[in-house]
Enzyme design. Structure first.
Site, PDB file in Angstrom:
ATOM      1  N   SER A 172       0.850  -1.183   0.000  1.00 48.54           N
ATOM      2  CA  SER A 172       0.000   0.000   0.000  1.00 48.54           C
ATOM      3  C   SER A 172       0.894   1.244   0.000  1.00 48.54           C
ATOM      4  O   SER A 172       1.732   1.406   0.883  1.00 48.54           O
ATOM      5  CB  SER A 172      -0.887  -0.028   1.255  1.00 48.54           C
ATOM      6  N   LYS A 213      -0.852  -0.830  -4.553  1.00 44.98           N
ATOM      7  CA  LYS A 213      -2.099  -0.122  -4.219  1.00 44.98           C
ATOM      8  C   LYS A 213      -1.743   1.329  -3.941  1.00 44.98           C
ATOM      9  O   LYS A 213      -0.897   1.610  -3.081  1.00 44.98           O
ATOM     10  CB  LYS A 213      -2.740  -0.783  -2.996  1.00 44.98           C
ATOM     11  N   LEU A 214      -2.388   2.223  -4.664  1.00 43.27           N
ATOM     12  CA  LEU A 214      -2.160   3.650  -4.443  1.00 43.27           C
ATOM     13  C   LEU A 214      -3.278   4.216  -3.589  1.00 43.27           C
ATOM     14  O   LEU A 214      -4.458   4.041  -3.893  1.00 43.27           O
ATOM     15  CB  LEU A 214      -2.143   4.409  -5.776  1.00 43.27           C
ATOM     16  N   LYS A 215      -2.908   4.905  -2.537  1.00 47.60           N
ATOM     17  CA  LYS A 215      -3.899   5.646  -1.769  1.00 47.60           C
ATOM     18  C   LYS A 215      -4.309   6.861  -2.602  1.00 47.60           C
ATOM     19  O   LYS A 215      -3.430   7.527  -3.189  1.00 47.60           O
ATOM     20  CB  LYS A 215      -3.289   6.106  -0.432  1.00 47.60           C
ATOM     21  N   ASP A 250      -7.121   2.963  -3.317  1.00 55.65           N
ATOM     22  CA  ASP A 250      -7.888   2.940  -2.061  1.00 55.65           C
ATOM     23  C   ASP A 250      -8.203   4.370  -1.645  1.00 55.65           C
ATOM     24  O   ASP A 250      -7.294   5.164  -1.388  1.00 55.65           O
ATOM     25  CB  ASP A 250      -7.073   2.236  -0.967  1.00 55.65           C
ATOM     26  N   ASN A 309     -10.389   5.233   0.999  1.00 55.50           N
ATOM     27  CA  ASN A 309     -10.764   5.409   2.410  1.00 55.50           C
ATOM     28  C   ASN A 309     -11.916   6.406   2.575  1.00 55.50           C
ATOM     29  O   ASN A 309     -11.821   7.352   3.366  1.00 55.50           O
ATOM     30  CB  ASN A 309      -9.562   5.832   3.264  1.00 55.50           C
ATOM     31  N   GLU A 322     -11.015   0.674  -3.918  1.00 51.65           N
ATOM     32  CA  GLU A 322     -11.375   0.276  -2.558  1.00 51.65           C
ATOM     33  C   GLU A 322     -12.074   1.431  -1.834  1.00 51.65           C
ATOM     34  O   GLU A 322     -11.555   2.550  -1.809  1.00 51.65           O
ATOM     35  CB  GLU A 322     -10.077  -0.118  -1.835  1.00 51.65           C
ATOM     36  N   ASP A 353     -13.837  -2.118   2.106  1.00 48.40           N
ATOM     37  CA  ASP A 353     -12.983  -2.321   3.281  1.00 48.40           C
ATOM     38  C   ASP A 353     -13.823  -1.906   4.496  1.00 48.40           C
ATOM     39  O   ASP A 353     -14.484  -2.737   5.131  1.00 48.40           O
ATOM     40  CB  ASP A 353     -11.702  -1.479   3.107  1.00 48.40           C
ATOM     41  N   LYS A 385     -10.109  -7.615   6.755  1.00 47.26           N
ATOM     42  CA  LYS A 385      -9.214  -7.229   7.853  1.00 47.26           C
ATOM     43  C   LYS A 385      -9.790  -7.840   9.121  1.00 47.26           C
ATOM     44  O   LYS A 385     -10.876  -7.460   9.547  1.00 47.26           O
ATOM     45  CB  LYS A 385      -9.175  -5.704   8.011  1.00 47.26           C
ATOM     46  N   GLY A 395      -4.436  -4.758   5.580  1.00 47.26           N
ATOM     47  CA  GLY A 395      -3.454  -4.569   6.635  1.00 47.26           C
ATOM     48  C   GLY A 395      -3.779  -3.326   7.438  1.00 47.26           C
ATOM     49  O   GLY A 395      -4.495  -2.440   6.963  1.00 47.26           O
ATOM     50  N   ILE A 407      -1.023  -1.817   9.283  1.00 43.76           N
ATOM     51  CA  ILE A 407       0.321  -1.459   9.742  1.00 43.76           C
ATOM     52  C   ILE A 407       0.687  -2.295  10.969  1.00 43.76           C
ATOM     53  O   ILE A 407       1.189  -1.793  11.977  1.00 43.76           O
ATOM     54  CB  ILE A 407       0.405   0.068  10.020  1.00 43.76           C
TER      55      ILE A 407
END
Ligand code: OSB
Ligand code: MG
Length: 368
Positions: A135, A161-163, A189, A191, A214, A239, A263, A291, A293
């Site tokens: 990520s 995976k790019l935020k 992703d 968020n 995502e 997610d 998760k 994940g 972290i």
């Protein structure tokens, strides 16, 4: 078994570089670790909450409070505590899935170590190694992003995976495709950073052949995701919205999700995570392991989970050095883009006492 007590630790570990997402920037990982002690031995649990309620409603101080005042006392009062019973023993307390999941993980680890079984064997592993993605946080500039992505590809990661967030989406994706080609497994992703009104903008990602987008919309907006799925071609992955096997079943039925990020903390533990996997498998919905972290403890359990048959996409199960110069366990090291699934009893790894003590900021014992 009867639980003798639980040690709760606060830990603070520096990250190798700040990690920026649409909800904030982290320069260090502050987390809670649990050590469950039983007459047959001990087990470790990792709570995936973060310092603030920015990814989800749970956060470290809240998790510590509910663990100390409700969850741990409930288990200490029970005559027979097994991992399989933790959910029902804690069921009267609403929510707080990450805190509950951490406690269940500690009990499960103790139980498995005592019976010489691994997480992988217990969960239903079918692989010795798992392919790993990484990520990649939001960067200040595109050249910086290309350097970082290039570095991960050189290390062998098999999926990027790019935020993303408004203002950092189409251009970074275009730049990564132009530099590294269409062969790279690439996903994004958000968020929860977008609204349904952004559908025309998000459709501009369609030409780049992403594996998935995502969690573009807010956690509770399942119907919004179903509508978005009709307006863009990139598959929708959820997610934050998938808080249980039931939530997964509902989202699938509503057409809101084509791929699920699992998760364990978010769904209340590894046993519920396996149920999410099973529900998705029954509907032919691919899953991958997310994940938070994690230290080597949570990472070990995630890698075990990711070796189940329904995990057909590479997960955010990156190596320890993705986030930490020094992990608290033996580090997970990438080899040929894969991590080995631990085979030892329980998690198969344990904290190295001196390393753990170095990063521990507080410690409390609950029990006899
Ligand atoms: O949304 O997947 C997420 C990290 C913290 C909180 C939420 C997320 C993430 C990541 C990194 O994307 C996952 C990891 O590599 O541990
Ligand atoms: Mg995510």
């Amino acid at each position: 078994m009867k639980l003798s007590g639980v040690e709760l630790r606060r830990v603070r570990m520096p990250l190798v570089a700040p990690f920026r997402t649409s909800f904030g920037t982290q320069a260090e990982r502050e987390l809670l670790l649990l050590r469950a002690v039983t007459p047959a031995g001990e087990g470790w649990g990792e709570c995936v909450t973060m310092p603030g309620p920015l990814y989800s409603s749970e956060y470290n101080d809240g998790a510590e409070h509910i663990l100390r005042h409700y969850l741990i006392p409930a288990l200490l009062a029970a005559q027979d505590v097994t991992a399989a019973k933790v959910t029902s023993l804690l069921a009267r307390f609403k929510g707080h899935r990450m805190a509950k999941g951490a406690l269940e993980m500690a009990v499960l680890d103790a139980e498995l170590r005592a019976s010489d079984r691994s997480f992988a064997a217990e969960l239903g592993s079918v692989r010795d190694t798992v392919p790993c993605g990484v990520s990649v946080g939001i960067m200040d500039t595109i050249p910086q992003l290309l350097d970082v992505v290039g570095g991960y590809l050189d290390e062998g990661y098999v999926r990027i995976k790019l935020k993303i967030e408004p203002g950092w989406d189409v251009e970074p994706v275009r730049a990564v495709r132009e530099r590294f080609g269409d062969g790279v497994l690439l996903q994004v992703d958000a968020n929860t950073a977008y609204t349904l009104g952004d559908a025309p903008h998000l459709a501009r990602l369609d030409p780049f052949g992403l594996l998935l987008i995502e969690q573009p919309l807010e956690e509770e907006d399942v119907l919004g995701h179903a509508e978005l799925a009709r307006r863009i071609r990139t598959p929708i992955c959820l997610d934050e919205s998938i808080v249980s096997a039931r939530a997964a079943a509902d989202a699938i039925k509503l057409g809101a999700v084509g791929i699920v990020n699992i998760k364990p903390g978010r769904v209340g533990g590894y046993l519920e995570a396996r149920r999410v996997h099973d529900v998705c498998a029954a509907h032919a919905i691919p899953v991958w392991c997310g994940g938070m972290i994690e230290t080597g403890l949570g990472r070990a359990a995630n890698v075990a989970l990711a070796s189940l048959p329904g995990f057909t996409l590479p997960g955010d199960t990156s190596a320890s050095d993705r986030f930490y110069r020094t992990d608290i366990t033996e580090p997970f090291v990438l080899s040929g883009g894969h991590l080995p699934v631990p085979t030892g009893p329980g998690l198969g790894v344990a904290p190295i006492p001196e390393l753990l003590d170095e990063v521990t900021t507080a410690k409390v014992w609950l029990g006899s």
